[in-house]
Design a protein around this motif. Structure first.
Motif, short mmCIF file in Angstrom:
data_model
loop_
_atom_site.label_atom_id
_atom_site.label_comp_id
_atom_site.label_asym_id
_atom_site.label_seq_id
_atom_site.Cartn_x
_atom_site.Cartn_y
_atom_site.Cartn_z
N GLY A 104 11.87 -2.37 -4.16
CA GLY A 104 10.53 -2.92 -3.26
C GLY A 104 9.64 -1.86 -3.43
N SER A 105 8.32 -2.05 -2.76
CA SER A 105 7.39 -1.34 -2.47
C SER A 105 7.27 -0.95 -0.99
N LEU A 106 7.94 0.20 -0.71
CA LEU A 106 7.94 0.62 0.80
C LEU A 106 6.71 1.35 1.27
N VAL A 107 5.74 1.70 0.45
CA VAL A 107 4.63 2.32 1.07
C VAL A 107 3.76 1.24 1.39
N PRO A 108 3.50 1.03 2.88
CA PRO A 108 2.75 0.10 3.23
C PRO A 108 1.13 0.52 2.89
N ARG A 109 0.74 -0.89 2.74
CA ARG A 109 -0.71 -0.56 2.13
C ARG A 109 -1.41 -1.72 2.67
N PHE A 110 -2.74 -1.91 2.38
CA PHE A 110 -3.55 -3.35 2.59
C PHE A 110 -4.36 -3.47 1.60
N HIS A 111 -4.91 -4.92 1.32
CA HIS A 111 -5.73 -5.08 0.33
C HIS A 111 -7.34 -5.22 1.20
N ARG A 112 -8.30 -4.64 0.83
CA ARG A 112 -9.65 -4.51 1.39
C ARG A 112 -10.53 -5.85 0.96
#
Length: 132
Positions: free
Chosen positions: A28-36
Motif C-alpha cells: 500500500g501507500s502508508l505515507v499519509p497525504r492529501f490532495h490539494r
C-alpha cells in the motif's frame, strides 16, 4: 502495486482521471497525504483495501465506495492474503499518468529512496505528503 489508466485528464478535457490500482497482499501507500485540488472516489472491485482517512480506518470491499474530499489526510494498504483491486476517480483530472511515471522513475533509482525527490514529484501534482 500496478496502476492502469482508463481515462486521463487528456481524454476528458481535465474533467477526471480514472485508473485501476491492483495491490498485492500487504502492499500500500502508508505515507499519509492529501490532495490539494481534487476529490478522490474509490470503488472496490476485488479484495479488501484498508484506507485511513483523517485518522479513521475504513475498509473498502467489492461494490463499496469511499469519497475522499480535497484536503483530507489519507493512506491505504491491502492487509489481506489476496490481491485487491480498486477503481480510483479523481475529479477534476489533474495528475494523469505522468504523475505515476515520474514517481516510478524516482522510486526505481539506485540507492536509498530519495524522499526529497518523491516529495517534489508529489508536490508538482498537488499531492502533499504529511511526513516528508
Amino acid at each position: 502495486m500496478t496502476v492502469t489508466f482508463l481515462q486521463s485528464r487528456h481524454e476528458t478535457n481535465g474533467c477526471l482521471d480514472a485508473f485501476e490500482v491492483t495491490l498485492p497482499p500487504h502492499v500500500g501507500s502508508l505515507v499519509p497525504r492529501f490532495h490539494r485540488d481534487y476529490e478522490e472516489t474509490v470503488l472496490g472491485i476485488d479484495g479488501i483495501t484498508t484506507w485511513t482517512v483523517e485518522g479513521r480506518q475504513i475498509q473498502v470491499c467489492p461494490g463499496e465506495q469511499l469519497v475522499i474530499p480535497p484536503g483530507a489526510l489519507h493512506a491505504f494498504i491491502n492487509l489481506h492474503e489476496q490481491a485487491a483491486r480498486v477503481l480510483c476517480i479523481h475529479t477534476p483530472g489533474i495528475i494523469g499518468p505522468e504523475y505515476f511515471d515520474e514517481l516510478a522513475l524516482v522510486m526505481e533509482a539506485d540507492g536509498p529512496t530519495d524522499y526529497a525527490a518523491v516529495g517534489a514529484v508529489m508536490a508538482r501534482y498537488g499531492i502533499i505528503p504529511a511526513t516528508f
